[in-house]
Each structure stands twice: as C-alpha cells, then as structure tokens.
Design a protein around this motif. Sequence first.
Motif, PDB file in Angstrom:
ATOM      1  N   ASN A   1      -9.887 -11.695 -17.668  1.00 27.69           N
ATOM      2  CA  ASN A   1      -8.713 -11.779 -18.543  1.00 27.69           C
ATOM      3  C   ASN A   1      -7.853 -12.985 -18.182  1.00 27.69           C
ATOM      4  N   ASP A   2      -7.660 -13.228 -16.874  1.00 28.37           N
ATOM      5  CA  ASP A   2      -6.896 -14.393 -16.426  1.00 28.37           C
ATOM      6  C   ASP A   2      -7.572 -15.693 -16.847  1.00 28.37           C
ATOM      7  N   ILE A   3      -8.898 -15.752 -16.700  1.00 33.61           N
ATOM      8  CA  ILE A   3      -9.647 -16.951 -17.099  1.00 33.61           C
ATOM      9  C   ILE A   3      -9.448 -17.198 -18.593  1.00 33.61           C
ATOM     10  N   TRP A   4      -9.558 -16.140 -19.394  1.00 34.35           N
ATOM     11  CA  TRP A   4      -9.389 -16.286 -20.850  1.00 34.35           C
ATOM     12  C   TRP A   4      -7.963 -16.712 -21.195  1.00 34.35           C
ATOM     13  N   ASP A   5      -6.980 -16.112 -20.533  1.00 36.24           N
ATOM     14  CA  ASP A   5      -5.584 -16.468 -20.798  1.00 36.24           C
ATOM     15  C   ASP A   5      -5.320 -17.937 -20.478  1.00 36.24           C
ATOM     16  N   ASP A   6      -5.936 -18.438 -19.410  1.00 36.96           N
ATOM     17  CA  ASP A   6      -5.729 -19.821 -18.991  1.00 36.96           C
ATOM     18  C   ASP A   6      -6.544 -20.822 -19.808  1.00 36.96           C
ATOM     19  N   THR A   7      -7.748 -20.437 -20.206  1.00 40.08           N
ATOM     20  CA  THR A   7      -8.685 -21.389 -20.794  1.00 40.08           C
ATOM     21  C   THR A   7      -8.769 -21.320 -22.304  1.00 40.08           C
ATOM     22  N   CYS A   8      -8.810 -20.125 -22.859  1.00 37.77           N
ATOM     23  CA  CYS A   8      -9.010 -20.003 -24.311  1.00 37.77           C
ATOM     24  C   CYS A   8      -8.251 -18.808 -24.866  1.00 37.77           C
ATOM     25  N   PRO A   9      -6.911 -18.839 -24.750  1.00 44.41           N
ATOM     26  CA  PRO A   9      -6.115 -17.702 -25.210  1.00 44.41           C
ATOM     27  C   PRO A   9      -6.328 -17.412 -26.690  1.00 44.41           C
ATOM     28  N   GLY A  10      -6.428 -16.123 -26.996  1.00 43.24           N
ATOM     29  CA  GLY A  10      -6.579 -15.701 -28.380  1.00 43.24           C
ATOM     30  C   GLY A  10      -8.004 -15.715 -28.902  1.00 43.24           C
ATOM     31  N   LYS A  11      -8.928 -16.248 -28.130  1.00 38.01           N
ATOM     32  CA  LYS A  11     -10.328 -16.302 -28.561  1.00 38.01           C
ATOM     33  C   LYS A  11     -11.099 -15.130 -27.966  1.00 38.01           C
ATOM     34  N   THR A  12     -12.129 -14.685 -28.675  1.00 39.93           N
ATOM     35  CA  THR A  12     -12.987 -13.629 -28.142  1.00 39.93           C
ATOM     36  C   THR A  12     -14.167 -14.202 -27.371  1.00 39.93           C
ATOM     37  N   GLU A  13     -14.504 -15.465 -27.636  1.00 42.47           N
ATOM     38  CA  GLU A  13     -15.604 -16.127 -26.935  1.00 42.47           C
ATOM     39  C   GLU A  13     -15.165 -17.506 -26.472  1.00 42.47           C
ATOM     40  N   MET A  14     -15.790 -17.963 -25.414  1.00 36.38           N
ATOM     41  CA  MET A  14     -15.528 -19.272 -24.846  1.00 36.38           C
ATOM     42  C   MET A  14     -16.657 -20.199 -25.307  1.00 36.38           C
ATOM     43  N   ASN A  15     -16.309 -21.245 -26.040  1.00 40.42           N
ATOM     44  CA  ASN A  15     -17.344 -22.182 -26.454  1.00 40.42           C
ATOM     45  C   ASN A  15     -17.711 -23.091 -25.280  1.00 40.42           C
ATOM     46  N   LYS A  16     -18.658 -23.981 -25.498  1.00 38.34           N
ATOM     47  CA  LYS A  16     -19.125 -24.837 -24.412  1.00 38.34           C
ATOM     48  C   LYS A  16     -18.009 -25.711 -23.851  1.00 38.34           C
ATOM     49  N   ASP A  17     -17.159 -26.232 -24.722  1.00 36.05           N
ATOM     50  CA  ASP A  17     -16.051 -27.070 -24.251  1.00 36.05           C
ATOM     51  C   ASP A  17     -15.073 -26.268 -23.403  1.00 36.05           C
ATOM     52  N   ASP A  18     -14.753 -25.041 -23.845  1.00 30.64           N
ATOM     53  CA  ASP A  18     -13.870 -24.166 -23.062  1.00 30.64           C
ATOM     54  C   ASP A  18     -14.483 -23.866 -21.694  1.00 30.64           C
ATOM     55  N   CYS A  19     -15.771 -23.575 -21.695  1.00 31.93           N
ATOM     56  CA  CYS A  19     -16.468 -23.247 -20.451  1.00 31.93           C
ATOM     57  C   CYS A  19     -16.478 -24.451 -19.511  1.00 31.93           C
ATOM     58  N   ARG A  20     -16.722 -25.638 -20.060  1.00 32.71           N
ATOM     59  CA  ARG A  20     -16.697 -26.854 -19.240  1.00 32.71           C
ATOM     60  C   ARG A  20     -15.298 -27.053 -18.640  1.00 32.71           C
ATOM     61  N   GLU A  21     -14.257 -26.807 -19.449  1.00 30.33           N
ATOM     62  CA  GLU A  21     -12.876 -26.935 -18.962  1.00 30.33           C
ATOM     63  C   GLU A  21     -12.626 -25.975 -17.802  1.00 30.33           C
ATOM     64  N   PHE A  22     -13.048 -24.711 -17.964  1.00 28.33           N
ATOM     65  CA  PHE A  22     -12.873 -23.724 -16.907  1.00 28.33           C
ATOM     66  C   PHE A  22     -13.617 -24.125 -15.638  1.00 28.33           C
ATOM     67  N   LEU A  23     -14.910 -24.451 -15.760  1.00 30.44           N
ATOM     68  CA  LEU A  23     -15.705 -24.783 -14.573  1.00 30.44           C
ATOM     69  C   LEU A  23     -15.186 -26.041 -13.885  1.00 30.44           C
ATOM     70  N   THR A  24     -14.835 -27.047 -14.672  1.00 27.55           N
ATOM     71  CA  THR A  24     -14.322 -28.286 -14.097  1.00 27.55           C
ATOM     72  C   THR A  24     -13.026 -28.029 -13.346  1.00 27.55           C
ATOM     73  N   ALA A  25     -12.117 -27.276 -13.955  1.00 25.73           N
ATOM     74  CA  ALA A  25     -10.843 -26.970 -13.298  1.00 25.73           C
ATOM     75  C   ALA A  25     -11.069 -26.175 -12.015  1.00 25.73           C
ATOM     76  N   PHE A  26     -12.000 -25.218 -12.063  1.00 31.21           N
ATOM     77  CA  PHE A  26     -12.256 -24.409 -10.877  1.00 31.21           C
ATOM     78  C   PHE A  26     -12.856 -25.251  -9.759  1.00 31.21           C
ATOM     79  N   VAL A  27     -13.811 -26.120 -10.095  1.00 36.13           N
ATOM     80  CA  VAL A  27     -14.426 -26.991  -9.092  1.00 36.13           C
ATOM     81  C   VAL A  27     -13.382 -27.942  -8.518  1.00 36.13           C
ATOM     82  N   LYS A  28     -12.533 -28.490  -9.371  1.00 38.46           N
ATOM     83  CA  LYS A  28     -11.494 -29.419  -8.903  1.00 38.46           C
ATOM     84  C   LYS A  28     -10.521 -28.730  -7.949  1.00 38.46           C
ATOM     85  N   LYS A  29     -10.206 -27.454  -8.210  1.00 44.15           N
ATOM     86  CA  LYS A  29      -9.332 -26.713  -7.297  1.00 44.15           C
ATOM     87  C   LYS A  29     -10.011 -26.514  -5.952  1.00 44.15           C
ATOM     88  N   THR A  30     -11.322 -26.354  -5.974  1.00 45.15           N
ATOM     89  CA  THR A  30     -12.075 -26.116  -4.751  1.00 45.15           C
ATOM     90  C   THR A  30     -12.257 -27.399  -3.950  1.00 45.15           C
TER      91      THR A  30
END
Length: 129
Positions: free
Chosen positions: A51-80
Amino acid sequence: MLPKYPAEYLVGGDEVYDEAKGTFFDIQAALTARRQMMEGNGEEAIASMVNDIWDDTCPGKTEMNKDDCREFLTAFVKKTDHRLQVSNAAFNQIFGILDLDNNGSIDQGEMRNFISKFTTGALSAGDDE
C-alpha cells in the motif's frame, strides 16, 4: 551458494559486479528489515508495504505499469546505494519476475507475492519465477 544476476545486467558490467551483488543483498535486507518493523503478521505487514509503495509510486491506480515499476525500483535502489544504476536488461528481468500473469503490468497481489518470497529467501538473485 545463491545464483546471481549476470554482471551485464548492471551498468558498468564486470567492474561493478561485486558491488551489484552486495547491493542485491542490501535491497533484500532493507525490504526484510522494513517488513519486520511493521506491525501485524507477515501478510499484513507486506500488504501495508505494498500500500505504501502504491501511495508513493502510483496513487489511485490499481496496477503499476512498466514506467511506474521502473520508478519504484530505481528509487529503491538509489536509496540503498546511490552509485548503482539498474540497466534495462536488469529491469526487464526483474519486471518479468514481478509480472506473474505476463500482462505487462504489476498488480498489488503480484507485488505482495514478490516481496513475500524475496524477504523470506524463497526468491534469490537469478530466479525467474
């Protein structure tokens, strides 16, 4: 020994392979620690994480498209590790693992499944299902 993503999946190739392997385990450790810090049983904690990932990355959507997923993974890797960049090949491999029904998008159930397997060690670097 756990299998690893091939070095060519990460920008820089062989010279960053050891760093990339370490970062994979850092990501796994970070997700696992975040899961353990959350209240509730394992499934409730994972659902809250998703739920937190969805709220941060693609609020209001039921699915994460490839661009949303890339944004999430990139942000997570950058934090790491801010020095690491995930190549297109690495992203496509990870997206393929996430997208269980091969419809080109990730729903919350697929993300919960991934995090559950990833944080319990049932999914390791190099797995493709």
